[in-house]
Design a protein around this motif. Structure first.
Motif, PDB file in Angstrom:
ATOM      1  N   UNK A  77      16.971  13.609  -9.648  1.00  0.00           N
ATOM      2  CA  UNK A  77      16.806  14.027 -11.056  1.00  0.00           C
ATOM      3  C   UNK A  77      15.369  13.836 -11.509  1.00  0.00           C
ATOM      4  N   UNK A  78      14.714  12.801 -10.954  1.00  0.00           N
ATOM      5  CA  UNK A  78      13.346  12.474 -11.369  1.00  0.00           C
ATOM      6  C   UNK A  78      12.339  13.529 -10.925  1.00  0.00           C
ATOM      7  N   UNK A  79      12.756  14.490 -10.118  1.00  0.00           N
ATOM      8  CA  UNK A  79      11.849  15.576  -9.738  1.00  0.00           C
ATOM      9  C   UNK A  79      11.696  16.583 -10.879  1.00  0.00           C
ATOM     10  N   UNK A  80      12.550  16.425 -11.923  1.00  0.00           N
ATOM     11  CA  UNK A  80      12.457  17.263 -13.129  1.00  0.00           C
ATOM     12  C   UNK A  80      12.104  16.355 -14.309  1.00  0.00           C
ATOM     13  N   UNK A  81      11.424  16.897 -15.324  1.00  0.00           N
ATOM     14  CA  UNK A  81      11.109  16.054 -16.487  1.00  0.00           C
ATOM     15  C   UNK A  81      12.385  15.583 -17.200  1.00  0.00           C
ATOM     16  N   UNK A  82      12.330  14.383 -17.770  1.00  0.00           N
ATOM     17  CA  UNK A  82      13.474  13.832 -18.518  1.00  0.00           C
ATOM     18  C   UNK A  82      12.930  12.831 -19.520  1.00  0.00           C
ATOM     19  N   UNK A  83      13.681  12.581 -20.611  1.00  0.00           N
ATOM     20  CA  UNK A  83      13.257  11.546 -21.565  1.00  0.00           C
ATOM     21  C   UNK A  83      13.459  10.180 -20.931  1.00  0.00           C
ATOM     22  N   UNK A  84      14.621   9.994 -20.305  1.00  0.00           N
ATOM     23  CA  UNK A  84      14.937   8.697 -19.698  1.00  0.00           C
ATOM     24  C   UNK A  84      15.963   8.919 -18.588  1.00  0.00           C
ATOM     25  N   UNK A  85      15.831   8.176 -17.502  1.00  0.00           N
ATOM     26  CA  UNK A  85      16.821   8.251 -16.414  1.00  0.00           C
ATOM     27  C   UNK A  85      17.398   6.856 -16.207  1.00  0.00           C
ATOM     28  N   UNK A  86      18.720   6.742 -16.352  1.00  0.00           N
ATOM     29  CA  UNK A  86      19.408   5.457 -16.193  1.00  0.00           C
ATOM     30  C   UNK A  86      20.288   5.505 -14.945  1.00  0.00           C
ATOM     31  N   UNK A  87      20.392   4.365 -14.265  1.00  0.00           N
ATOM     32  CA  UNK A  87      21.210   4.313 -13.051  1.00  0.00           C
ATOM     33  C   UNK A  87      21.858   2.939 -12.974  1.00  0.00           C
ATOM     34  N   UNK A  88      23.183   2.899 -12.736  1.00  0.00           N
ATOM     35  CA  UNK A  88      23.834   1.592 -12.594  1.00  0.00           C
ATOM     36  C   UNK A  88      24.938   1.654 -11.557  1.00  0.00           C
ATOM     37  N   UNK A  89      25.310   0.482 -11.083  1.00  0.00           N
ATOM     38  CA  UNK A  89      26.400   0.317 -10.121  1.00  0.00           C
ATOM     39  C   UNK A  89      26.901  -1.103 -10.330  1.00  0.00           C
ATOM     40  N   UNK A  90      28.160  -1.380  -9.935  1.00  0.00           N
ATOM     41  CA  UNK A  90      28.641  -2.729 -10.209  1.00  0.00           C
ATOM     42  C   UNK A  90      28.347  -3.713  -9.084  1.00  0.00           C
ATOM     43  N   UNK A  91      27.810  -3.233  -7.954  1.00  0.00           N
ATOM     44  CA  UNK A  91      27.550  -4.143  -6.825  1.00  0.00           C
ATOM     45  C   UNK A  91      26.083  -4.553  -6.795  1.00  0.00           C
ATOM     46  N   UNK A  92      25.871  -5.862  -6.744  1.00  0.00           N
ATOM     47  CA  UNK A  92      24.505  -6.383  -6.777  1.00  0.00           C
ATOM     48  C   UNK A  92      23.655  -5.885  -5.604  1.00  0.00           C
ATOM     49  N   UNK A  93      24.229  -5.895  -4.395  1.00  0.00           N
ATOM     50  CA  UNK A  93      23.432  -5.503  -3.218  1.00  0.00           C
ATOM     51  C   UNK A  93      23.065  -4.023  -3.256  1.00  0.00           C
ATOM     52  N   UNK A  94      23.933  -3.241  -3.858  1.00  0.00           N
ATOM     53  CA  UNK A  94      23.675  -1.807  -3.985  1.00  0.00           C
ATOM     54  C   UNK A  94      22.544  -1.578  -4.994  1.00  0.00           C
ATOM     55  N   UNK A  95      22.565  -2.369  -6.063  1.00  0.00           N
ATOM     56  CA  UNK A  95      21.530  -2.273  -7.092  1.00  0.00           C
ATOM     57  C   UNK A  95      20.152  -2.544  -6.502  1.00  0.00           C
ATOM     58  N   UNK A  96      20.091  -3.506  -5.599  1.00  0.00           N
ATOM     59  CA  UNK A  96      18.805  -3.824  -4.958  1.00  0.00           C
ATOM     60  C   UNK A  96      18.265  -2.575  -4.258  1.00  0.00           C
ATOM     61  N   UNK A  97      19.141  -1.873  -3.542  1.00  0.00           N
ATOM     62  CA  UNK A  97      18.723  -0.663  -2.822  1.00  0.00           C
ATOM     63  C   UNK A  97      18.264   0.416  -3.804  1.00  0.00           C
ATOM     64  N   UNK A  98      19.034   0.592  -4.879  1.00  0.00           N
ATOM     65  CA  UNK A  98      18.668   1.616  -5.869  1.00  0.00           C
ATOM     66  C   UNK A  98      17.317   1.286  -6.506  1.00  0.00           C
ATOM     67  N   UNK A  99      17.080  -0.006  -6.722  1.00  0.00           N
ATOM     68  CA  UNK A  99      15.788  -0.408  -7.318  1.00  0.00           C
ATOM     69  C   UNK A  99      14.626  -0.021  -6.402  1.00  0.00           C
ATOM     70  N   UNK A 100      14.818  -0.214  -5.095  1.00  0.00           N
ATOM     71  CA  UNK A 100      13.747   0.155  -4.157  1.00  0.00           C
ATOM     72  C   UNK A 100      13.526   1.674  -4.178  1.00  0.00           C
ATOM     73  N   UNK A 101      14.642   2.423  -4.165  1.00  0.00           N
ATOM     74  CA  UNK A 101      14.526   3.886  -4.102  1.00  0.00           C
ATOM     75  C   UNK A 101      14.020   4.508  -5.402  1.00  0.00           C
ATOM     76  N   UNK A 102      14.330   3.846  -6.521  1.00  0.00           N
ATOM     77  CA  UNK A 102      14.032   4.466  -7.826  1.00  0.00           C
ATOM     78  C   UNK A 102      12.918   3.749  -8.579  1.00  0.00           C
TER      79      UNK A 102
END
Ligand code: SAM
Length: 198
Positions: free
Chosen positions: A69-94
């Motif tokens: 989604x970030x390849x297109x302009x946006x006001x804000x992009x939010x991303x969440x998941x309930x698993x802590x280890x998954x969040x770590x991965x998303x933080x690295x990617x995003x």
């Protein structure tokens, strides 16, 4: 080239790109149940991204959809998941492109009617084990209805057609299957869900 047999139907598909392109040059991390970046890119395009949109993926996993989604302009992009280890991965990617946080998709910290567009890929059969998919879908759609703006839209990729249909009906939402795809032998659909009739 690949052929998928489905009863009397045969789906032929052709790979137009090499693995380097499909996996974004192996520059990102994947988690269990991650979709390919090219599939995420297709979902984002179907959602018709707007430059002023507040966008949200509440089952973000490794963050494939927010990243595309970030390849297109946006006001804000939010991303969440309930698993802590998954969040770590998303933080690295995003990093630097989305606000990533830990949250249950059934009860998010988002304000009511604050989101323009949700594009997401909740757990589906055989992909991520969840005890009660029917209740998860129903509770997630109730939360999506609360946080979406009145004309906001939700796009869901899943093969849990019955669960999604029942959850939409229970929450008084309008749902429409916009396309079908075959992934790892499963037949998924992309659903467009709205608060008001189209
Ligand atoms: C199909 S995966 C998403 C994959 C993601 N699109 C990607 O490409 O990496 C579904 C995700 O939903 C998360 N999940 C399951 N139940 C959840 C819940 N109640 N709230 C938030 N996340 C949940 C799982 O941890 C998993 O990462």
């Amino acid at each position: 080239m690949r052929a998928d047999l489905d009863g009397t139907l045969c789906r032929l598909s052709i790979k137009w790109t090499d693995a380097q392109f499909r996996y974004r040059g192996n520059t990102r991390y994947f988690t269990q149940g991650s979709i390919r970046p090219t599939v995420a890119a297709g979902l984002v395009r179907i959602s018709k991204p707007g430059p002023n949109d507040v966008f949200y993926d509440p089952f973000c996993g490794s963050g494939t959809i927010p990243e595309e989604r970030a390849l297109f302009p946006a006001r804000k992009i939010l991303a969440s998941d309930y698993k802590r280890e998954v969040i770590w991965t998303a933080e690295q990617n995003c990093e630097g492109i989305a606000i990533v946080f830990q949250s249950d998709a059934r009860q998010t910290p988002s304000r009511s009617e604050s989101i323009d567009c949700i594009v997401t890929n909740p757990p589906w059969n055989r992909q991520i084990a969840v005890e009660d998919l029917r209740h998860l879908y129903a509770a997630f759609l109730a939360e999506a209805k609360r946080i979406l703006k009145p004309n906001g839209k939700l796009w869901v990729l899943t093969d849990c057609h019955e669960e999604l249909t029942m959850a939409a009906r229970e929450n008084g939402l309008y749902r429409n299957a916009v396309c079908e795809l075959s992934l790892h032998g499963l037949h998924l659909k992309v659903y467009e869900i709205r608060k008001t009739s189209p």
